[in-house]
Design a protein around this motif. Structure first.
Motif, short mmCIF file in Angstrom:
data_model
loop_
_atom_site.label_atom_id
_atom_site.label_comp_id
_atom_site.label_asym_id
_atom_site.label_seq_id
_atom_site.Cartn_x
_atom_site.Cartn_y
_atom_site.Cartn_z
N GLU A 274 11.58 12.42 -4.82
CA GLU A 274 10.66 13.11 -5.71
C GLU A 274 11.38 14.05 -6.68
N SER A 388 13.71 8.46 -15.31
CA SER A 388 13.86 7.58 -14.14
C SER A 388 13.48 8.32 -12.86
N LYS A 391 9.68 8.38 -12.66
CA LYS A 391 9.13 7.07 -12.29
C LYS A 391 9.26 6.85 -10.78
N LYS A 392 10.39 7.22 -10.21
CA LYS A 392 10.56 7.10 -8.75
C LYS A 392 9.56 7.99 -8.02
N GLU A 393 9.36 9.19 -8.56
CA GLU A 393 8.43 10.12 -7.94
C GLU A 393 7.01 9.56 -7.99
N GLU A 394 6.62 9.00 -9.12
CA GLU A 394 5.28 8.43 -9.24
C GLU A 394 5.10 7.26 -8.27
N LYS A 395 6.15 6.45 -8.10
CA LYS A 395 6.07 5.34 -7.16
C LYS A 395 5.90 5.86 -5.74
N ALA A 396 6.61 6.94 -5.40
CA ALA A 396 6.48 7.53 -4.06
C ALA A 396 5.07 8.06 -3.84
N GLU A 398 2.36 6.99 -5.31
CA GLU A 398 1.49 5.82 -5.18
C GLU A 398 1.57 5.23 -3.78
N ASN A 399 2.79 5.13 -3.23
CA ASN A 399 2.95 4.58 -1.88
C ASN A 399 2.32 5.48 -0.83
N LYS A 402 -1.41 5.00 -0.91
CA LYS A 402 -1.78 3.75 -0.26
C LYS A 402 -1.74 3.88 1.26
N ASN A 535 7.14 12.07 2.65
CA ASN A 535 6.97 10.93 1.75
C ASN A 535 6.10 9.83 2.35
#
Length: 558
Positions: A274, A388, A391-396, A398-399, A402, A535
């Motif tokens: 993050e 970058s 983007k990794k933080e946003e993916k984390a 999102e995961n 979920k 996370n």
């Protein structure tokens, strides 16, 4: 290899481990190796190496120019760092009789500022009076600070500063406050108990040397090393920096330059996915910064003046507010509101470019065109870097969302997942005390640490020193130590899960060395593990269960 060895030996000099602190570089080759940042050679960008190839002799470890120390470690923040609630209390109870009945003192004392009413205790559920002379503003985190200086108005907490012996305290309210803290057992915590000596009480946080500059331990999308123009005191989330014999504005300007942003990411420790960066004292000591002793007086003045102009505004993020809020706003359907946010970021500010240009001139880049080329390349790299990271933080995120919506896994399942990730990507967290930190060729003492119980320094008896272990209020055992330096190491080992037979260095210096290295390792391991757990789940109860299961796995790893 020779350069890496020299850096490691120099680190011993910077941190005070060198036997002869006056040794020159050639003589230092015969000294002890105290560690370095080998990872820089694996992850640093090309611009970093090109900069050092051209102007490396003008970059030096920050520890050569400043003393770097932890802020105040209280041992019980909810006692020592209360929140001033006076104004709200005055507004809520304007009737003098009702005010006295509620808080037990005259409303005039609080209204005049002689006494403050503070929120304190577990969950901040209690309000207590303390004389104002025993309280000061405390800088708790740079999240409270929005500029390149810090003022008392930025501080959301106070700090309790009582330097007198109990019998010499003049304030009746602060004395009652200390007794209240003791009734809660705050004085029995390891940090508070260790603070107590024949000449110092457990509640005494006075005497801390205040830095001229603050450096944050944890950082993300902003970069601020604020000047402490009001001589405020900070807690251990921040470090106190004191320049060694030259003007503060010059060093503060250098530390707030974008060249130091580039450097801190080479010497700091990324945590999680993050975008968090952590810098310990040893990292900041080693961090290469432009040499403030180089350059002409005119160029040094230019750096200081450029920073002076930056002090007049707020510090921005290295990504625009519009970019940082985009994910949250789009999820809520606020596209129109997103357009209202600022598209500008710190890299767009002319005064920052002026500061970076002045710092380049300081290290010897004489051509204005060349300086602008360097700055453009740096800004382009950092723009891509922070994008970058986001983007990794946003993916984390999102995961995590979920996983929260899906059927929740058992704590042991998540612990196994994290343990596998640790083995693959964070193998250094599996280091063991006896195998990796203890020098078994040196003299040591054997101890048997109780399998259960909380460690506490024992009250000294004639000729006997020990660490007691309690389960609640019940004493369940003790470890008798041989030398005073073993006490803190026994406590640290037991708190980190080392129970049963252990070996402790017998020599004072070796004991201090092991305590420093193992303590730093435990803090890093704790922060990384907590982040890895966060996370995967936002449920506090689940997090604790995962933590217990994971630590059990780590303790069994050989």
């Amino acid at each position: 290899q020779g350069e890496l060895w020299e850096e490691g030996v120099r680190q011993g000099v910077l941190t005070g481990h060198s036997v002869d602190e006056g040794t020159d570089d050639e003589a230092a080759q015969d000294g002890d190796y105290y560690g370095g940042k080998w990872g820089v050679y694996l992850r640093a960008p090309d611009i970093w190496f090109e900069l050092l190839d051209r102007y490396g002799d003008r970059f030096k470890p920050l520890g050569e120019f400043a003393e770097i120390r932890f802020g105040v470690k209280s041992g019980k923040d909810k006692f020592f760092f209360p929140i001033d609630h006076s104004e709200k209390c005055l507004n809520e109870f304007q009737d003098s009789l009702l005010f006295r009945k509620t808080y037990g003192l005259s409303r005039d004392l609080v209204e005049s500022g002689q006494v403050r009413l503070v929120k304190c205790g577990e969950g901040r559920g209690e309000i207590k009076p303390i004389e104002s002379t025993y309280l000061e503003p405390e800088v708790h985190s740079l999240m409270e600070v929005d500029g390149f200086t810090v003022s008392p108005s930025d501080c959301g907490r106070m700090i309790l500063l009582v330097g007198e012996k109990r019998e010499d305290i003049e304030g009746t309210h602060v004395l009652d406050y200390i007794k209240w803290g003791e009734s809660r057992g705050y004085h029995l915590g390891s940090t508070c108990a260790a603070r107590a000596t024949p000449n110092r009480e457990w509640y005494d946080l006075t005497g801390h040397r205040r830095g001229a500059i603050f450096w944050p331990m944890a950082q993300q999308y902003r970069h601020i090393a604020p000047q402490n123009i009001n001589n405020l005191i900070c807690n251990h989330n921040l470090f106190d920096l004191t320049p060694n014999g030259f003007e503060v504005e010059l060093l503060t300007g250098i530390l707030n330059s974008t060249w130091v942003v580039l450097s801190k990411f080479q010497f700091g420790r990324p945590v999680g996915v993050e975008g968090n960066l952590k810098t310990e004292v040893i990292d900041v000591n080693m961090m290469l910064v432009p040499d403030p002793l180089s350059g002409s007086p005119q160029v040094k003045s230019r750096v200081a003046k450029a920073f002076e102009r930056m002090k007049a505004r707020k510090a921005l993020y290295f990504l625009s507010e519009q970019r940082l809020r985009r994910m949250a706003y789009l999820q809520k359907g606020w596209e129109s509101k997103l357009e209202e946010l600022s598209p500008g970021c710190e890299l767009d500010m002319p005064d920052r470019r002026e500061l970076d240009d002045a710092v380049l001139e300081l290290i010897g880049v004489k051509s204005s065109k060349e300086r602008q080329d360097w700055i453009s390349r740096l800004y382009s790299y950092l723009g891509d870097f922070f994008e970058s990271v986001r983007k990794k933080e946003e993916k984390a995120i999102e995961n995590k969302n979920k996983s929260n919506r899906a059927v929740k896994a058992r704590p042991t399942d998540l612990a196994v997942q994290i343990f596998e990730e640790i083995k693959e990507a964070h193998g250094e967290l599996l280091r063991q005390y006896h195998r990796d930190f203890l020098d078994r060729s040196r003299e040591w003492d054997a101890f048997d640490i109780p399998l259960d119980g909380e460690p506490r320094p024992a009250k000294p008896l004639e000729g006997i020193s020990a660490v007691d272990f309690y389960k609640g209020k019940k004493w369940i055992g003790a470890v008798e130590i041989r030398i005073p330096e073993q006490e803190a190491l026994v406590i640290l080992l037991s708190q980190s899960g080392q129970r049963g037979p252990v070996r402790i260095p017998h020599e004072s210096r070796e004991c201090a060395r092991v305590l420093s290295l193992f303590g730093s390792f435990i803090r890093k391991r704790e922060a990384t593990i907590r982040t890895l757990i966060e996370n995967r789940t936002s449920d506090p109860n689940m997090r604790e269960k995962v933590y217990v299961a994971l630590m059990s796995m780590i303790s069994k790893e050989k």
